[in-house]
Each structure stands twice: as C-alpha cells, then as structure tokens.
Design a protein around this motif. Structure first.
Motif, short mmCIF file in Angstrom:
data_model
loop_
_atom_site.label_atom_id
_atom_site.label_comp_id
_atom_site.label_asym_id
_atom_site.label_seq_id
_atom_site.Cartn_x
_atom_site.Cartn_y
_atom_site.Cartn_z
N GLY A 455 0.81 -1.21 0.00
CA GLY A 455 0.00 0.00 0.00
C GLY A 455 0.84 1.26 0.00
N ILE A 456 0.17 2.37 0.15
CA ILE A 456 0.83 3.67 0.19
C ILE A 456 0.47 4.38 1.48
CG2 ILE A 456 0.82 3.89 -2.32
CD1 ILE A 456 -1.45 5.98 -1.96
N GLY A 457 1.30 5.36 1.85
CA GLY A 457 1.03 6.21 3.00
C GLY A 457 1.32 7.65 2.66
N GLY A 458 0.70 8.55 3.39
CA GLY A 458 0.95 9.97 3.18
C GLY A 458 0.76 10.72 4.49
N TYR A 459 1.77 11.47 4.90
CA TYR A 459 1.69 12.20 6.17
C TYR A 459 2.02 13.66 5.94
CZ TYR A 459 1.15 7.79 8.56
OH TYR A 459 0.66 6.59 8.98
N LEU A 460 1.30 14.51 6.63
CA LEU A 460 1.44 15.95 6.46
C LEU A 460 1.74 16.59 7.80
CD1 LEU A 460 1.05 18.40 4.47
CD2 LEU A 460 -1.27 18.57 5.40
N ALA A 461 2.77 17.44 7.83
CA ALA A 461 3.06 18.28 8.99
C ALA A 461 2.66 19.71 8.64
CB ALA A 461 4.54 18.21 9.35
N MET A 462 1.82 20.33 9.47
CA MET A 462 1.35 21.67 9.16
C MET A 462 1.15 22.47 10.44
SD MET A 462 -2.60 20.72 8.11
CE MET A 462 -2.96 22.37 7.55
N PRO A 463 1.26 23.81 10.36
CA PRO A 463 1.02 24.64 11.54
C PRO A 463 -0.42 24.47 12.03
CG PRO A 463 2.08 25.90 9.79
CD PRO A 463 1.66 24.61 9.19
N GLU A 464 -0.57 24.44 13.33
CA GLU A 464 -1.91 24.25 13.91
C GLU A 464 -2.87 25.33 13.44
OE1 GLU A 464 -3.93 23.21 18.22
OE2 GLU A 464 -1.91 24.06 18.15
N LYS A 465 -2.38 26.54 13.26
CA LYS A 465 -3.25 27.64 12.85
C LYS A 465 -3.79 27.46 11.44
CE LYS A 465 0.68 30.49 11.34
NZ LYS A 465 1.41 31.76 11.54
N ALA A 466 -3.16 26.57 10.65
CA ALA A 466 -3.61 26.34 9.29
C ALA A 466 -4.70 25.27 9.20
CB ALA A 466 -2.43 25.93 8.40
N VAL A 467 -4.97 24.59 10.32
CA VAL A 467 -5.99 23.55 10.34
C VAL A 467 -7.35 24.23 10.46
CG1 VAL A 467 -6.87 21.50 11.51
CG2 VAL A 467 -4.39 21.93 11.42
N ASP A 468 -8.13 24.18 9.39
CA ASP A 468 -9.42 24.86 9.39
C ASP A 468 -10.54 23.90 8.98
OD1 ASP A 468 -9.00 24.49 6.68
OD2 ASP A 468 -8.63 26.61 6.24
N GLY A 469 -11.73 24.41 8.86
CA GLY A 469 -12.88 23.58 8.53
C GLY A 469 -12.76 22.92 7.18
N GLU A 470 -12.22 23.64 6.21
CA GLU A 470 -12.08 23.08 4.87
C GLU A 470 -11.10 21.91 4.87
OE1 GLU A 470 -10.41 22.34 1.00
OE2 GLU A 470 -9.32 23.33 2.63
N PHE A 471 -10.01 22.03 5.61
CA PHE A 471 -9.06 20.92 5.71
C PHE A 471 -9.69 19.73 6.40
CE2 PHE A 471 -5.79 18.62 8.14
CZ PHE A 471 -4.98 18.18 7.09
N ASN A 472 -10.47 19.97 7.45
CA ASN A 472 -11.14 18.87 8.15
C ASN A 472 -12.14 18.16 7.23
OD1 ASN A 472 -9.81 19.01 10.66
ND2 ASN A 472 -11.09 20.74 11.29
N GLU A 473 -12.79 18.91 6.35
CA GLU A 473 -13.70 18.29 5.38
C GLU A 473 -12.92 17.40 4.42
OE1 GLU A 473 -15.84 21.33 3.40
OE2 GLU A 473 -16.93 22.00 5.20
N PHE A 474 -11.74 17.87 4.01
CA PHE A 474 -10.89 17.05 3.15
C PHE A 474 -10.51 15.75 3.85
CE2 PHE A 474 -6.41 15.89 2.29
CZ PHE A 474 -6.54 15.45 0.98
N LEU A 475 -10.11 15.84 5.11
CA LEU A 475 -9.77 14.63 5.87
C LEU A 475 -10.94 13.68 5.96
CD1 LEU A 475 -7.60 15.75 8.94
CD2 LEU A 475 -6.85 14.60 6.84
N ALA A 476 -12.13 14.23 6.20
CA ALA A 476 -13.32 13.39 6.33
C ALA A 476 -13.59 12.63 5.03
CB ALA A 476 -14.53 14.24 6.72
N GLU A 477 -13.40 13.28 3.90
CA GLU A 477 -13.59 12.60 2.62
C GLU A 477 -12.55 11.51 2.42
OE1 GLU A 477 -15.97 12.79 0.21
OE2 GLU A 477 -17.02 13.96 1.76
N GLN A 478 -11.32 11.80 2.82
CA GLN A 478 -10.27 10.78 2.72
C GLN A 478 -10.58 9.58 3.61
OE1 GLN A 478 -8.79 11.60 -0.21
NE2 GLN A 478 -6.85 10.94 0.68
N ALA A 479 -11.13 9.84 4.78
CA ALA A 479 -11.49 8.75 5.69
C ALA A 479 -12.57 7.87 5.07
CB ALA A 479 -11.96 9.32 7.02
N LYS A 480 -13.53 8.48 4.39
CA LYS A 480 -14.58 7.69 3.73
C LYS A 480 -14.00 6.82 2.62
CE LYS A 480 -18.33 11.07 4.42
NZ LYS A 480 -19.24 12.01 3.71
N ILE A 481 -13.10 7.40 1.84
CA ILE A 481 -12.48 6.66 0.76
C ILE A 481 -11.69 5.47 1.31
CG2 ILE A 481 -10.72 6.75 -1.06
CD1 ILE A 481 -11.56 9.69 -1.50
N PHE A 482 -10.95 5.71 2.40
CA PHE A 482 -10.14 4.65 2.99
C PHE A 482 -11.01 3.56 3.58
CE2 PHE A 482 -7.61 2.73 6.41
CZ PHE A 482 -6.48 2.36 5.70
#
Length: 750
Positions: A455-482
């Motif tokens: 399989g594959i993996g992907g990890y992201l390091a980002m400033p906490e202040k950059a974590v917003d609602g749009e990013f969380n929606e992206f994660l939620a979609e990725q979780a559904k796909i996985f």
C-alpha cells in the motif's frame, strides 16, 4: 555526458573527509558506474530508434529538431541504491546531474511558467479511451453516454483529469481510410467530436486526440499529415495531441501555439530530456521486450524528466501487466500522473479492486498539494523506519508532506518517521484521513502508523493555525475513501458473450437449392485458424492460434459474394432503410449501382445491412467455421486454390478496386466458391464481446486493398483461408467501408 559524470564521481571520491565516508563514496561510485555503463548500452538502442523517427518525420515533411541523436539523453528512471547509507550520495549525484543538465541545455521553462499551461502540472489521471467502448458509445441506443462514463470514472478511479480519444488502431488498413477519415465517420463527424469534447470540458476534463505518424499509406489528403492534425485539433477544440510511437515535437509545438495558447503534447515514448521544455507530458511505459525501460528499483527511483522539470507530468504504465501496484507506487513517490487503460485496443485488461482503491486515496492528495509535488523542494528517499517501507519528502507553503510505499506483501504497523518537531505543528495521516499517532521526545516527532500490504502512506506536517474547517472536510472525505477500500488483488475477469446467436433458416432440400448456391455436407472437422491483430492479449502482431473441433450441419453457401445488382433488387422489393444511413452504399450513384459494376460485390454495407438482405432472401450469414470450411475445403487448403499464393487467382489489388465476382475462375475453392480470397472481406455471423466493452465480428478473405509502410496496419490484401481478422464494431458509418461485403448460406435437410 557519461564521461563527465564519471569524472565528477572520481572527484567526489577524492574529496572524502574520512575513511568511513571514503569507503561509502567508493561503494557508491562502483554502484553508479555499473548503471552508467548500462545506460550507455541502452542508449545505443535509443539512438537507433531515434534515427528511425527522424526518417519518419522527413517523409512527413516535418523539420528535424535542434539536437542530433548522439547528444540526446533518453528519458528513463534513475534507480536507487538499496543501501540507505548510499542515499545521501545518490541525492547529491541527482542534484548535480540536474544542475549541470539544465545549464548545458540553457533550460527554458517558459512553457511551464506560462499561465495558459498551468493546468498541465495538475493533470494527474488520464484515461486512455477507445471511442468504440460500450461504456461510452452505446450500441443499442446509438448515442454517446458521456455523463454516465464520467460518473463511473469518478466512482472507480477518483475521476479523470484528461482523456485520450483513441480510434484508428487496430482497424486502420481495412480500407483506404486514413486516421482523419475515421474521425469524420464518427457520429456527427468532426462537429460531433467537438460536441463530445465539449461535454468533457463541461466537467473540467481535458481532451487529447492522437496522431499516428505511421499512417503514411492510407488515403492522401491535400494537406500534409501535420497540417491535417493541426486542422482537426482546432476544429474539435482539443486540448492537446497525443503522439503515438513518436516524441520529437518542436515543429508541431510552434504550430500548436498558433491555434491557441495552452495546447499540450503527450506521448507514449520515453522522450529525450532535451525535449522536455516543449513537451509537457509523457508516459513511462514498461515493455516486455525491453524490461529495463522504466524498471524501478526496490528502493523507489526517480523519473528523469520529472526530476529535470518538476512540472512535467509522467504517467507510468505497463499495458500488458495485470498488477498496477508498481505503476501507482512510482507515480506516488514521484508526485506525478497515472494512466488508466483498461480497454487495450479491444482487449480487456482491467484494474483490480486493490489498485482502484489505492488510486482513489492517492489522487485527492496529489490534486490538493500540486504546489508541493511540482515544487523545488523534493527530497527522494529520506530517513524512515520499516525494512520494506520507503519515504520521500515534499516541502513548501509552510508544509511538509511525506509520501510512503510499502513494498512488502505483508501489512506494516509501527514507527514510520522520526522528524524534527517545531512547536505548534500537527501531523495528519492523509490516506486514512485522521490525525497521526505521534510521540514527542526531545524535539523529535515519532510518527507511528499502519500501511496495507503493497500500500501507500501519506503524512502531512502543518502549523496548527492552518488547520481549518475546509481541511477537516478534506480529511473526512479521505477517511470515507479509505474505509470503503477493497484490497482484493484479483483480476476482474469478464464474461465472453455471443451478441447475435445464429438463427437457423428454414431447411432446404438439396435437390432444390436456391440459384447460385452449392451444397456442403455435414462434417465433423478440426479447424485451425489464426489471428494476427494486436487487439488480442499478446505482444503486438504475434499470432494467436486456435484449434476448434466443430460439427457442421449440412448447409449451402453462395457461390459468389452478394453483388450490387442483387442488393438493388433487395432494396426495391423490401424498401429497406437502415436506422443510420452514414456511408450506406456510398459508392452508388444517384441510388443505383455504378454503371459497369453491377456484378461487383456490394460494399459499404455493415453487419446489419447484410443480415437484412439475408433475412429477405430466406438465408443467413455464414458462421466463421462455415465460411472457413467452404473456402479451404475438406483438405483445409491455405488458399482456396491450393497451398500458396498464386498470381491471377484473385483480385489482389491490380485493378485498383473491386472486380466482377466471376473475374477469377482459377481461384475457386474446392466447393466451387468464387472470391474467397481477395476482392472484398466478408462478414460472418460471429458478433460477440469478450468483455462487455468492445464488440467485434470476424471478417474473412482479405480484399483488393493492401497497405504498406507500417506493421501497425491491419494485415491486408488477400488472406489465407485460416486467417481471421477481428473487426471491431464501432458505428455504422465506420463499419461500412469500400472493402467489406458478404455472402449467405441456408441450412439443408440432412
């Protein structure tokens, strides 16, 4: 180039700071020397191939490029050493190669920097699409199903960013049509193509049309091939051209710019590095007869053209392989594209559920972080944990993104990465769509995770202040796909179907045969037949041999193909009108057979036109086996008249067109049948599909028309009795042509 690289390596070795580093440098120098020598050997193959391409271009009146073949650096993959201790030296060598290559080329990135080409770098997933594919062109409703096709592509593959609309091969050469004629004969012609492309555009999907430079013997146009290509590109509003068996594009590049800015060029071949500046896309295609080409190493390697120009899109592919994991891992570790190609010229080679699942998880990440994957801060093979796990790093915009692959056939669980931690940084698993499991100690973030087998993996390091609602929606979609992933690696087999079962006629008494027919007794025979078209799942133009044990019931077959005059009588008596009239009896004049050709075979009729005549006459089309037995006879002759080709036994093209069905009495079959080799191909009742994606019918006998100049054309001219050709069924206007006719049979009482 090779000598320069070796001298640089020797300088590096001499510059060792201590004995340990000196030993590693010497080890790396030995490793890279072996690969440079191998590349030198392989370059000889590329140089010869390039010389052939230059000759081909000159025949098409296209000027040479600015680089002679001995100066070219052919695209491939830089393999990586397996020993992690050598990776820093390997990365330094890659960096030096890139710097010196760009300097030597006086590299100009203006095409990549031009806003009109901004779409190219994020054009990750390309669908290689056969225009006859039944998921696109519905043979029942006779319409394009573009909306349904796009919806299915989204569901199965995460959606296409572009498609290549393929058409001509492997049926180019059946008649004199050239590649452009085939587009003209699609539903609605070139305007229909423009409308089709317009629907793709409405969904944000770019469209490429192919150019086949080897098509040099079919019908000539008033324009040159290159001029014709450019004209069609403009007319149908394509977004670029796909160069089949070709890559040198400089003259075409400048002409494309005159049509409108932003038209891209793609190719199936490994392009010379010297052409990357003007050639924005390419394939990394592995081939069975050149196993070394784009062969990845256990530690993931780096694609040359992507390394030189980070915005160049490369699509790894192996059209013969049933396992796409290797291709996907190369794409993921190089931050580049993917080719989806399941219908291989009429032969099914579908993606497994596992491969589809990986792509669906991978693509949203690539599309979201294109700036990183196309940026200058790419570090291949960074430090990581896990014996069969490998990682690369992409940085930019205040972010760090690690792409990982698991080469093992077993799942991995445990520590993956240990990286410097900065306060306020959060870590996310982009594939699973969750926050990563991280342990912090002494300024180090230890990232634990799980990776599926291969399989594959992907990890992201980002400033906490950059974590917003749009990013969380992206994660939620990725979780559904996985969560919906299916890890079944099995090949998705498809069921072969007969689409038009043979309907027996009313049985006829042998003593009262219809005129111009000959009776053939029932027989149990073993028929040997061969195919030589690239649509079958072999290497191109390898023969596929088949042996069939067939029980033939008694039948009578027409002594000649159906003539123009006979077909005219049918029309007058029945009032038959085809549902789609495109090219129907195109050779007739004012609705009548051409004067003097009344007894020539009727052509420009498709399979349904032939069936309609047969039904009216109380007959049917012969099965493929019936046709072959009638042609070769009980002794299974290679040709109707004997075991080898013979002059003046058939219409082999000397007339420049069809001839009377009675013109070659010396070429009759053992049963007395005329024209079973040459003059025209003949339809048989063999319509089927091997996969539910492509329809075909076996045609027999060959014709007067014979192409030359390329092995990619259909094997044309008169054909042996045992030779069957797989005629892909596209659209009535394409199925009807100047070289295919038919004859009929009736069933007999035993």
């Amino acid at each position: 180039m090779i000598a320069v690289l070796l001298s640089l390596l020797r300088l590096d070795v001499q510059a060792g700071e201590n004995s340990s580093k000196q030993a590693l440098q010497e080890k790396f120098a030995t490793w890279i020397h072996e690969r440079v020598m191998l590349e030198q050997e392989q370059h000889g193959f590329h140089r010869g191939a390039h010389a052939a391409k230059l000759a081909e271009k000159r025949r098409l009146n296209i000027p040479d490029g600015k680089y002679p073949s001995d100066e070219l650096t052919f695209d491939d993959l830089f393999q990586a050493p397996d020993d992690p201790e050598l990776w820093p030296f390997w990365r330094a060598w890659l960096a030096q190669w890139r710097e010196e290559k760009r300097e030597a080329l006086d590299y100009d990135d203006s095409y990549y920097s031009d806003p009109a080409f901004a779409w190219v770098s994020s054009n990750y997933v390309s669908g290689f699409l056969m225009l006859w594919d039944m998921t696109l062109l519905d043979p029942v409703e006779d319409r394009y199903r573009v909306e349904e096709f796009i919806k299915n592509a989204k569901k199965e593959f995460g959606g296409y960013d572009s498609v290549v609309l393929w058409l001509a091969y492997p049926i180019l050469g059946i008649s004199e049509r050239n590649q452009t004629d085939m587009y003209r004969d699609l539903p609605g012609g070139l305007e229909g193509m423009r409308k089709l492309i317009g629907i793709f555009h409405e969904h944000g999907i770019r469209v490429f049309i192919p150019f086949l430079p080897w098509d040099s013997s079919a019908r000539e146009e008033d324009l040159t091939d290159a001029e014709m290509l450019l004209s069609v590109t403009k007319t149908v509003d394509a977004d670029g051209i796909y160069l089949d068996t070709w890559y040198e594009c400089a003259p075409l590049r400048h002409e494309l710019d005159k049509i409108r800015p932003g038209l891209a060029i793609d190719t199936e071949l490994p392009i010379p590095i010297e052409y990357v500046a003007e050639h924005q896309m390419s394939w990394a295609q592995s081939k069975p007869w050149r196993e070394w080409l784009f062969e990845d190493s256990r530690a993931p390697g780096v694609l040359k053209s992507k390394w030189l120009e980070r915005r160049h899109v490369v699509r790894p592919t192996n059209r013969w392989s049933k396992d796409r994991i290797g291709e996907l891992q190369v794409s993921w570790m190089n931050g580049t594209g993917t080719l989806v190609w399941e219908n291989r010229f009429g032969c099914w080679n579908g993606w497994s559920e596992r491969s589809r699942s990986i792509l669906r998880s991978m693509i949203p990440v690539q599309r979201r972080y294109t700036n990183l994957f196309c940026g200058e801060r790419w570090t291949p093979l960074v430090e990581h944990s896990g014996e069969s796990v490998f990682a690369s790093l992409w940085e930019g915009d205040g972010l760090k993104l690690w792409t990982l692959v698991n080469r093992a056939d077993e799942a991995y669980s445990g520590e993956l990465l240990s990286v410097s931690h900065h306060q306020g940084t959060r870590y996310f698993d982009l594939i699973q769509g969750i926050e990563a499991n991280v342990k912090l100690a002494e300024g180090i973030a230890y990232i634990d995770g799980e990776m599926d087998a291969r399989g594959i993996g992907g990890y992201l390091a980002m400033p906490e202040k950059a974590v917003d609602g749009e990013f969380n929606e992206f994660l939620a979609e990725q979780a559904k796909i996985f969560a919906a992933r299916n890890w079944d690696p099995g090949f998705p087999e498809r069921k072969k179907q007969i689409l038009h079962p043979v309907a027996k006629t009313e049985k006829c008494d042998k003593a009262q045969l219809p005129p111009n027919m000959v009776a053939i007794n029932a027989a149990a025979v073993t028929l040997h037949r061969d195919f030589n078209e690239g649509a079958f799942p072999l290497g191109f133009h390898d023969e596929l041999l088949q042996e069939q044990n067939v029980k033939l019931t008694a039948y009578a077959i027409d002594l000649t193909p159906v003539t123009n005059a006979e077909y005219e009588r049918f029309l007058e008596a029945s009032g038959y009108q085809p549902r789609h009239k495109d090219n129907f009896l195109k050779h007739w004049v004012d609705g009548r057979p051409p004067v003097g050709k009344e007894d020539h075979p009727v052509v420009y009729v498709d399979l349904n036109d032939a069936r309609a005549y047969a039904k009216w006459a109380g007959k049917r089309l012969p099965t493929d086996a019936e046709w072959q037995y009638a042609a070769g006879g009980p002794e299974f002759l290679d040709y109707p008249w004997g075991i080898e080709m013979r002059e003046n036994a058939c219409n082999d093209g000397q007339s420049g067109g069809t001839t009377s069905v009675y013109a070659f009495p010396e070429g009759r079959s053992p049963f007395g049948c005329y024209d079973m080799a040459g003059n025209t191909w003949e339809w048989t009742e063999s319509e089927g599909t091997d996969d539910g994606r492509s329809r075909y019918c076996l045609i027999r006998g060959g014709s007067y028309y014979d192409t030359s100049g390329s092995d990619w054309y259909v094997e044309s001219g008169p054909q042996p009795c045992h030779r069957a050709t797989k005629m892909l069924l596209l659209w009535p206007g394409l199925n009807r042509c100047a070289t295919i006719g038919f004859r009929c049979v009736v069933d007999l009482e035993e």
